[in-house]
Design a protein around this motif. Structure first.
Motif, PDB file in Angstrom:
ATOM      1  N   TRP A  17       0.855  -1.179   0.000  1.00  0.00           N
ATOM      2  CA  TRP A  17       0.000   0.000   0.000  1.00  0.00           C
ATOM      3  C   TRP A  17       0.892   1.230   0.000  1.00  0.00           C
ATOM      4  CZ3 TRP A  17      -5.268  -0.234  -0.094  1.00  0.00           C
ATOM      5  CH2 TRP A  17      -5.861  -1.430   0.269  1.00  0.00           C
ATOM      6  N   GLU A  19       0.787   5.776  -0.303  1.00  0.00           N
ATOM      7  CA  GLU A  19      -0.028   6.983  -0.342  1.00  0.00           C
ATOM      8  C   GLU A  19       0.716   8.035  -1.141  1.00  0.00           C
ATOM      9  OE1 GLU A  19      -2.714   8.590   2.819  1.00  0.00           O
ATOM     10  OE2 GLU A  19      -1.136  10.112   2.932  1.00  0.00           O
ATOM     11  N   THR A  28      -4.619   6.569  -2.580  1.00  0.00           N
ATOM     12  CA  THR A  28      -4.165   5.264  -2.129  1.00  0.00           C
ATOM     13  C   THR A  28      -3.778   4.461  -3.353  1.00  0.00           C
ATOM     14  OG1 THR A  28      -5.573   5.218  -0.171  1.00  0.00           O
ATOM     15  CG2 THR A  28      -4.877   3.095  -1.036  1.00  0.00           C
ATOM     16  N   ALA A  44      -4.704   3.984   4.788  1.00  0.00           N
ATOM     17  CA  ALA A  44      -4.775   3.776   6.234  1.00  0.00           C
ATOM     18  C   ALA A  44      -3.395   3.550   6.847  1.00  0.00           C
ATOM     19  CB  ALA A  44      -5.700   2.610   6.543  1.00  0.00           C
ATOM     20  N   ASN A  45      -2.653   2.591   6.377  1.00  0.00           N
ATOM     21  CA  ASN A  45      -1.314   2.273   6.897  1.00  0.00           C
ATOM     22  C   ASN A  45      -0.371   1.998   5.734  1.00  0.00           C
ATOM     23  OD1 ASN A  45      -1.724   2.320   9.782  1.00  0.00           O
ATOM     24  ND2 ASN A  45      -3.007   0.511   9.496  1.00  0.00           N
TER      25      ASN A  45
END
Length: 104
Positions: A17, A19, A28, A44-45
C-alpha cells in the motif's frame, strides 16, 4: 498521470500500500500480483508515502528530474519502510523506464 502510472506498472511482485500526497490531494495505491489500483482517498497504513506537487511528480515520472535531486531540493519527500520506499520509487519510475524503452 496517475492513470499512466497504473497502466504502465505491469504486475508488481510484492503486494503493498502506498499513499501519494500531491498538493492537497491524497491517493491510495494498492499493488498486487494482478496489477495496480489507485483511489482518491488517504491510505490507512501505507508501506511508503510520497509528498510532492504535481509538477515535480510529473518531472520525476517522465525522467526529467531524478528522485534524489527532487528530495535534496525539498520538492519531494519519501517516508516509510525501506522496502516500501523502494517499491514506491520503482512504481513512480515506470513511466521513465517505458519511455526509455520506446527510445531504443
Amino acid at each position: 498521470l496517475l492513470l499512466a502510472i497504473q497502466g504502465s506498472a505491469g504486475r508488481p511482485r510484492v503486494a503493498e500500500w502506498y499513499e501519494l500526497r500531491i498538493g492537497p490531494s491524497r491517493f491510495t495505491v494498492r499493488t498486487t500480483q494482478s496489477g495496480v489500483k489507485i483511489r482518491r482517498e488517504p491510505a490507512a497504513n501505507p508501506d511508503a508515502t510520497v509528498t510532492t506537487d504535481e509538477t515535480t511528480l510529473r518531472a520525476v515520472c517522465f525522467g526529467e528530474r531524478t528522485l534524489a535531486e527532487a528530495e535534496r531540493s525539498g520538492d519531494l519527500t519519501l517516508t516509510g519502510s525501506d522496502s516500501g520506499i523502494a517499491g514506491l520509487c520503482a512504481l513512480l519510475l515506470t513511466l521513465a523506464g517505458a519511455r526509455g524503452d520506446a527510445d531504443h
